[in-house]
Design an enzyme around this catalytic site. Structure first.
Site, PDB file in Angstrom:
ATOM      1  N   HIS A  72       3.651  44.500 -32.208  1.00  0.00           N
ATOM      2  CA  HIS A  72       3.604  45.308 -30.980  1.00  0.00           C
ATOM      3  C   HIS A  72       2.177  45.781 -30.746  1.00  0.00           C
ATOM      4  CE1 HIS A  72       8.029  46.590 -30.107  1.00  0.00           C
ATOM      5  NE2 HIS A  72       7.885  45.288 -30.231  1.00  0.00           N
ATOM      6  N   TYR A 200       8.748  56.809 -27.090  1.00  0.00           N
ATOM      7  CA  TYR A 200       8.932  58.154 -27.656  1.00  0.00           C
ATOM      8  C   TYR A 200       9.078  59.089 -26.458  1.00  0.00           C
ATOM      9  CZ  TYR A 200       7.221  56.507 -32.221  1.00  0.00           C
ATOM     10  OH  TYR A 200       7.062  55.848 -33.418  1.00  0.00           O
ATOM     11  N   PRO A 292       9.970  61.538 -39.225  1.00  0.00           N
ATOM     12  CA  PRO A 292       9.814  60.134 -38.836  1.00  0.00           C
ATOM     13  C   PRO A 292       9.034  59.896 -37.538  1.00  0.00           C
ATOM     14  CG  PRO A 292      12.072  60.861 -38.474  1.00  0.00           C
ATOM     15  CD  PRO A 292      11.382  61.966 -39.191  1.00  0.00           C
ATOM     16  N   LYS A 296       5.471  57.105 -40.384  1.00  0.00           N
ATOM     17  CA  LYS A 296       4.522  57.068 -41.490  1.00  0.00           C
ATOM     18  C   LYS A 296       5.154  56.992 -42.886  1.00  0.00           C
ATOM     19  CE  LYS A 296       0.743  56.893 -39.334  1.00  0.00           C
ATOM     20  NZ  LYS A 296       1.077  55.573 -38.823  1.00  0.00           N
ATOM     21  N   TYR A 384      -1.765  56.094 -35.391  1.00  0.00           N
ATOM     22  CA  TYR A 384      -0.481  55.381 -35.378  1.00  0.00           C
ATOM     23  C   TYR A 384      -0.593  54.022 -36.071  1.00  0.00           C
ATOM     24  CZ  TYR A 384       4.183  54.066 -33.825  1.00  0.00           C
ATOM     25  OH  TYR A 384       5.508  53.705 -33.807  1.00  0.00           O
TER      26      TYR A 384
END
Ligand code: FAD
Ligand code: PHB
Length: 389
Positions: A72, A200, A292, A296, A384
């Site tokens: 991604h 998100y 979560p 990570k 990220y």
């Protein structure tokens, strides 16, 4: 000595450590409390940082991940119907891989079988001793018999509820913890993903996450109060709630179906220091837990494996123990940065019960700034995709 390293816990960190050490010619024994089927039935993490991808490839278990994983290039963060795209590839030149923890663990077990390493299941009552002596010893019960193994080092990879961390005297441990007042209800469903990247979602009804495992298997979550039970959430209730938390544009594309797994996980930030005590090294969830939201947990477990395996290989092949001495400080530097990122993502995206109206405005302003500032996007993307080892 019976073996060089006894590894307690056959989850992802224990198995990957065993894999890397055995490839370097170091003998290990893995002691796992549960059955292999039970370990493989746990549905957990889904996003691999590129550093984790490279670590798995180097450990010789990248083939299925490279064939079936989904790279991604970015992700979405949303505020109501406003979608903010974070383009990892453009901002950092790197990307992440969607490949479930279950698949990684299955690949690790297959590789361990092929190498003929020792992984004992159904192990109970593990006791770690002699951590300051010339040899450590680990006693345990398996198939009704009590056994003891002597070794040079013990790797505590037995998760948050394991015995390894508690072997370090309480007075010598420092614990840092934040428990969040909500959990994530997650479902797996054999349906096509609502979007081609993860979403998100911050909404007036609470947080939701649209993730996936493959083109016909989704992993979706909604923030729920800690008092909620899985039984409180029928599939219909889940889909209705999920749909109103994601942006309208995504909701219009949502395909629903029966859930094939449903569970609630509480959210917590936790670090126990130090990570090394005599001949014991702690790795992964045994030493630290992240909420979560930043994806990570598994990735931190793998960066610990990187540092610990380097230290153990240097000690056991050239007698150089500087890496063992420095392991805790080296791993903790990266752990605390991931702690900060996971806490920040959690705070930016969740509703806190009883919060004031100012808190909601701060979340909105953070997302608005992210939408307009390439600097802010770059900071998020850098964290990220994973900080360097
Ligand atoms: P674990 O996976 O916990 O493995 C530890 C192993 O040790 C287990 O197999 C256990 O059976 C064994 N064990 C425990 N005690 C003993 C003992 N006394 N003797 C022998 N063996 C023992 N991370 C994300 O990034 N995204 C997510 O969506 C996500 N969801 C999660 C959901 C839940 C419910 C949990 C608990 C974690 C989740 N995580 C998630 C975190 C991620 O799954 C963990 O960070 C990762 O599993 C850590 O791997 P580990 O090998 O260190 O620990
Ligand atoms: C998942 O796919 O389970 C997942 C993805 C990203 C997260 C957490 C969980 O941040």
């Amino acid at each position: 000595m019976d073996t060089q390293v006894v590894i307690i816990g056959g989850g992802p960190s224990g198995l990957l450590l065993s894999q890397v050490l055995n490839r370097a010619g170091i003998a290990t024994v893995v002691l796992e409390r549960s059955s292999r089927a039970h370990v493989l039935s746990r549905i957990r993490a889904g996003v691999l940082e590129w550093g984790s991808v490279e670590l798995l490839r180097e450990a010789g278990i990248g083939a299925r991940m490279d064939a079936q994983g989904l790279p991604h290039d970015g992700t979405y963060l949303t505020d109501g119907d406003r979608m903010v795209h974070i383009d990892f590839k453009a901002l950092t030149g790197r990307r992440v891989m969607i490949y479930g923890q279950t698949e990684v663990t299955e690949d690790l077990y297959a590789a361990q079988d092929a190498m003929g390493t020792t992984v004992l299941h159904g192990v109970e009552d593990v006791v770690i001793e002699d951590l300051d002596a010339a040899q450590a010893s680990v006693s345990f019960t398996v198939e009704g018999a009590r056994r003891t193994l002597t070794c040079a080092y013990v790797a505590g990879c037995d998760g948050f509820h394991g015995v390894s961390r508690k072997t370090i005297p309480e007075a010598k441990r420092q614990e840092f913890e934040r428990v969040y007042p909500f959990g994530w209800l997650g479902i797996l469903s054999r349906t096509p993903p609502v979007h081609d990247e993860l979403i998100y979602a911050n909404s007036e009804h609470g947080f939701a996450l649209a993730s996936m495992r493959n083109p016909n298997l989704v992993r979706y979550y909604v923030q729920v109060p800690l008092s909620d039970k899985v039984e409180d959430w029928s599939d219909d209730r889940f889909w209705t709630e999920f749909k109103r938390r994601i942006p309208a544009q995504a909701a219009a594309a949502l395909v629903t179906g029966p859930s094939i797994e449903k569970s609630i996980a509480p959210l917590r930030s936790f670090v126990s220091e130090p990570l090394r005590w005599g001949r014991l090294l702690l790795l992964g969830d045994a030493a630290h837990i992240v909420p979560p939201t930043g994806a990570k947990g598994l990735n931190l477990a793998f960066s610990d494996v990187h540092y610990a395996s380097e230290a153990l290989i240097a000690a056991l092949t050239h007698g150089s123990t500087a890496g063992i001495d420095g392991y805790s400080a080296r791993a903790l530097q990266r752990i605390w940065k991931a702690m900060r990122f996971s806490w920040q993502m959690t705070t930016m995206l969740h509703q806190f019960e009883g919060e004031d109206s100012f808190a909601a405005q701060m979340r909105r302003a953070t997302l608005a700034h992210l939408a307009d500032s390439e600097t802010a996007q770059k900071d998020l993307a850098e964290n990220y995709i994973g900080l360097p080892y």
